[in-house]
Design an enzyme around this catalytic site. Structure first.
Site, PDB file in Angstrom:
ATOM      1  N   GLU A 179      -6.178  -8.127  -0.187  1.00 15.48           N
ATOM      2  CA  GLU A 179      -6.617  -8.127   1.206  1.00 15.48           C
ATOM      3  C   GLU A 179      -8.111  -7.829   1.270  1.00 15.48           C
ATOM      4  O   GLU A 179      -8.615  -6.978   0.534  1.00 15.48           O
ATOM      5  CB  GLU A 179      -5.923  -7.025   2.015  1.00 15.48           C
ATOM      6  N   GLU A 213       0.822  -1.217   0.000  1.00  9.15           N
ATOM      7  CA  GLU A 213       0.000   0.000   0.000  1.00  9.15           C
ATOM      8  C   GLU A 213       0.857   1.267   0.000  1.00  9.15           C
ATOM      9  O   GLU A 213       0.859   2.027   0.968  1.00  9.15           O
ATOM     10  CB  GLU A 213      -0.954   0.012   1.198  1.00  9.15           C
TER      11      GLU A 213
HETATM   12  C1  GLA Z   1      -4.109  -2.532   5.061  1.00 11.58           C
HETATM   13  C2  GLA Z   1      -2.721  -3.121   5.230  1.00 11.58           C
HETATM   14  C3  GLA Z   1      -2.679  -4.321   6.122  1.00 11.58           C
HETATM   15  C4  GLA Z   1      -3.575  -4.129   7.307  1.00 11.58           C
HETATM   16  C5  GLA Z   1      -4.961  -3.820   6.844  1.00 11.58           C
HETATM   17  C6  GLA Z   1      -5.954  -3.688   7.950  1.00 11.58           C
HETATM   18  O1  GLA Z   1      -4.817  -3.042   4.031  1.00 11.58           O
HETATM   19  O2  GLA Z   1      -2.104  -3.416   4.005  1.00 11.58           O
HETATM   20  O3  GLA Z   1      -1.351  -4.516   6.536  1.00 11.58           O
HETATM   21  O4  GLA Z   1      -3.097  -3.082   8.088  1.00 11.58           O
HETATM   22  O5  GLA Z   1      -4.935  -2.599   6.162  1.00 11.58           O
HETATM   23  O6  GLA Z   1      -7.236  -3.472   7.456  1.00 11.58           O
END
Ligand code: GLA
Length: 658
Positions: A305, A153
């Site tokens: 995710e 991210e």
């Molecule tokens: C993001 C991050 C993860 C985690 C999630 C929690 O997507 O990439 O590491 O922190 O948020 O929702």
């Protein structure tokens, strides 16, 4: 070029972020046992492992990672291996404070959390490259390796001196001369003219409104600077393993990275999706993210995710009621996902995310969350081979663009209530409610294959993109365009007449005399509906049909919706039902029909490959009349004319009438 197909090999990947460094090694054996039970075939490892692998500058501790990769491989589970460069170890910030980002007002963003690196820092980049090199060399031939996951991210912004120097280099290559930059930024305004490159700063905290063109360029620059970090690591891993696809996970609907440009640099486009379980429009939001990511990928994509239960970063974090995780998971698959992964496998017991759900929650293997995860895994094993690699057809494109988004967020605009993303969601939602399939496209991309193109709002439009829209309509396409579009050029310079002249001609508008934004909660009466958020004082040129006019108020009698042949212009945001009605009308004129007619409210239909997905977003059971005989792959049952769906129920149907 490797692709997602190389990792899926005819399946849908199922699994999640696996952070076993948070657990004693005895737990690992239990993890793989339960992963097998749940049908997990992919785990993402190493996302936050930098301090474990490099506990001191230059040290390398790969032993634990060797054991881990061997273990999961022995259980037939593939590995999405992350470069752990999103969270540098504390020693880096302590030894090299210049790697830490600075905010707009100059304060340091310290270590102690994550993502604390300045993307422009050569020291950070050097350490990141060196670790990536060693990681790639070590695991290049490991049989578990299926995908490279670069960083995580990318979202860091920085305003430090190193960033300033980097920004100047970026500007010099964009503009060549200071005169060109001054012209593009309109620095004659408020005595902002620059006499030397060294005077230029990132848009730091200032006394009053900052130069909007400078801010726009800084957003472009930041996306590019982060992308340099990504491509540097990507190139390293690709040199070691040219056959392994590379991705980095996008944040959902995140303004910081121009995802169109980034997607071109990825073998797999992946995204993190977190609709709010409490949001009655969560299913539509999930659909929108799926459509967006599939469009960026140009085909199958990856949910890197999602949450099996509650997240922990909203004000109130609601769990998912039984069935909702499955519904949204299968919805993503219906809309083109070939990989369905979670954050994270085992819920943490310590750290900032101990209240964030995992596939295996604190309730353990007998918990409801894990039972539902197992069910999804088992179902993906059945439908995975049927859908993997297949496409999702769409006759409608929604134009979406980062430059336009960035320009829409500037200070000093007519209404701060107008949100670009809310408009995109409103228009996407109207089509979703109407059951019409769609994808997203970037201004400037080929449009001729679509029967209908929607522009919820593109405040900034370059000349070529304007010409494309005109040519699209002249070529027989149907264009529906929302208000405040084509207002500025690529330098954020106003186009006279309230809208680009070519667009005004296209819609039959002589002049936009004034924009009349509306107050929060206010509405303006139009023929047959109420407009919200915005209205416009339009002078038509007589060549367009007035589909609806404003009634009452200052704009009484002036057109609110115009149509000239295939070109429709909406100068307000109709209330949801009316927006849907207008888009359905334009779609019908363009020959676009819903995926399935006559669906009960809340039921979504999507065709993928040869299958029909029916998804019930309603909280009560639904009955769908479907002529012919259909086999539900999930239950093995045959439906003869009628499909019954539980609350949050899903059917994945093959037509067996023949
Ligand atoms: C993001 C991050 C993860 C985690 C999630 C929690 O997507 O990439 O590491 O922190 O948020 O929702």
């Amino acid at each position: 070029m490797p692709s997602l197909r190389d990792a899926t090999r005819g399946r849908v990947l199922f699994g999640g972020d696996y952070n076993p460094e948070q657990w004693p090694e005895e737990v690992w054996a239990d993890d793989v046992r339960l992963m097998k039970e749940a049908g997990v075939n992919s785990v993402t490892i190493g996302v936050f492992s930098w301090a474990m692998i490099e506990p001191r500058p230059g040290a390398r501790e790969f032993g634990w990672l060797d054991r881990l990769l061997d273990l999961v491989h022995a259980h037939g589970i593939g590995v999405v291996l992350a470069t752990p460069t999103s969270s540098p170890p504390p020693w880096m910030g302590a030894l090299h404070p210049e790697t830490l980002p600075r905010t707009e007002d100059g304060s340091v963003v310290n270590y102690g959390s994550r993502q604390h690196f300045c993307p422009s820092s050569p020291v950070y980049r050097r350490y990141a490259a060196s670790l990536t090199e060693d990681l790639a060399a070590r695991y290049a031939d490991h049989p578990a390796l299926t995908v490279w996951h670069i960083n995580n991210e990318y979202c860091t912004h920085c305003w430090c001196d190193e960033t300033a120097a980097h920004f100047r280099r970026w500007l010099a290559s964009r503009y060549g001369t200071l005169d060109a930059l001054d012209a593009a930024w309109g620095t004659a305004f408020w005595s902002q003219r620059y006499g030397a490159w060294a005077e230029i700063l990132p848009p730091r905290r200032a006394q009053y409104m900052r130069n909007p063109a400078q801010e726009l360029d800084f957003k472009r620059f930041t996306s590019d600077a982060l992308m340099e970090c990504y491509t540097a690591e990507r190139d390293i891993v690709a040199r070691h393993t040219p056959h392994i696809p590379v991705t980095t996970n996008f944040m959902p609907l995140w303004s910081g990275q121009d995802a169109w440009a980034w997607a071109e640099q990825e073998d797999i486009v992946s995204v993190d999706v977190y609709p709010d379980p409490k949001d009655p429009r969560g299913g539509q939001y999930n659909a929108m993210l799926a459509d967006m990511t599939r469009s960026q990928a140009g085909g199958p994509w990856m949910v890197m995710e999602q949450a099996a239960g509650p997240v922990n970063w909203r004000a109130v974090n609601h769990p998912k009621p039984a069935g909702l995780n499955r519904l949204w998971s299968l919805q993503s698959v219906a809309r083109g996902a070939d990989a369905l992964c979670y954050f994270q496998w085992r819920q943490s017991r310590q750290g900032a995310e101990k209240f964030h759900s995992g596939m295996l929650s604190h309730a353990g293997e007998s918990g409801r969350t894990f039972r539902e995860v197992k069910r999804i895994g088992a179902e993906l094993a059945v439908i995975g081979p049927e859908v993997s690699g297949t496409g999702v057809p769409a006759e409608v494109a929604v134009l979406h663009d980062w430059d336009a988004w960035w320009s829409s967020t500037q200070e000093g605009r007519p209404s701060s209530l107008v949100s670009y993303t809310e408009l995109v969601q409103a228009w996407h939602g109207a089509l979703w409610d109407a059951g019409i399939g769609m994808e997203f496209a970037r201004p400037g991309s080929a449009l001729s294959g679509y029967r209908m193109v929607l522009v919820p709002q593109l405040q900034l439009l370059g000349d070529a993109a304007v010409d494309d829209l005109v040519a699209y309509v002249r070529g027989g396409g149907t264009l529906v365009c929302g208000f405040f579009t084509g207002v500025v050029d690529v330098d954020d310079r106003i186009r006279p007449g309230g809208m680009d002249a070519r667009l005004r001609e296209l819609f039959g508008i002589r002049t936009v005399h004034e924009w009349w934004p509306l107050d929060a909660g206010a509405a303006v009466e139009c023929d047959g509906f109420r407009g919200t958020l915005w209205s416009e004082e339009l002078e038509p040129d007589g060549s367009a049909e007035t589909v609806a006019a404003y009634r009452g108020g200052e704009l009484d009698g002036l057109p609110s919706v115009l149509r000239k042949g295939g070109a429709w212009y909406l100068s307000t945001l109709p209330e949801p039902g009316a927006l849907r009605g207008l888009l359905v009308r334009a779609a019908a004129a363009a020959g676009v029909r819903p995926v399935l007619e006559g669906l009960p409210a809340g039921v979504e239909a999507v065709r993928r490959g040869g299958l029909l997905f029916l998804l019930n977003h309603g909280r009560t059971p639904a009955v769908v009349e479907l002529p012919g005989r259909h086999l539900d792959l999930l239950t093995g049952a045959e439906a003869d004319g009628v499909v019954r769906l539980d609350r949050y129920g899903v059917a994945v149907l093959r037509d067996v009438s023949a």
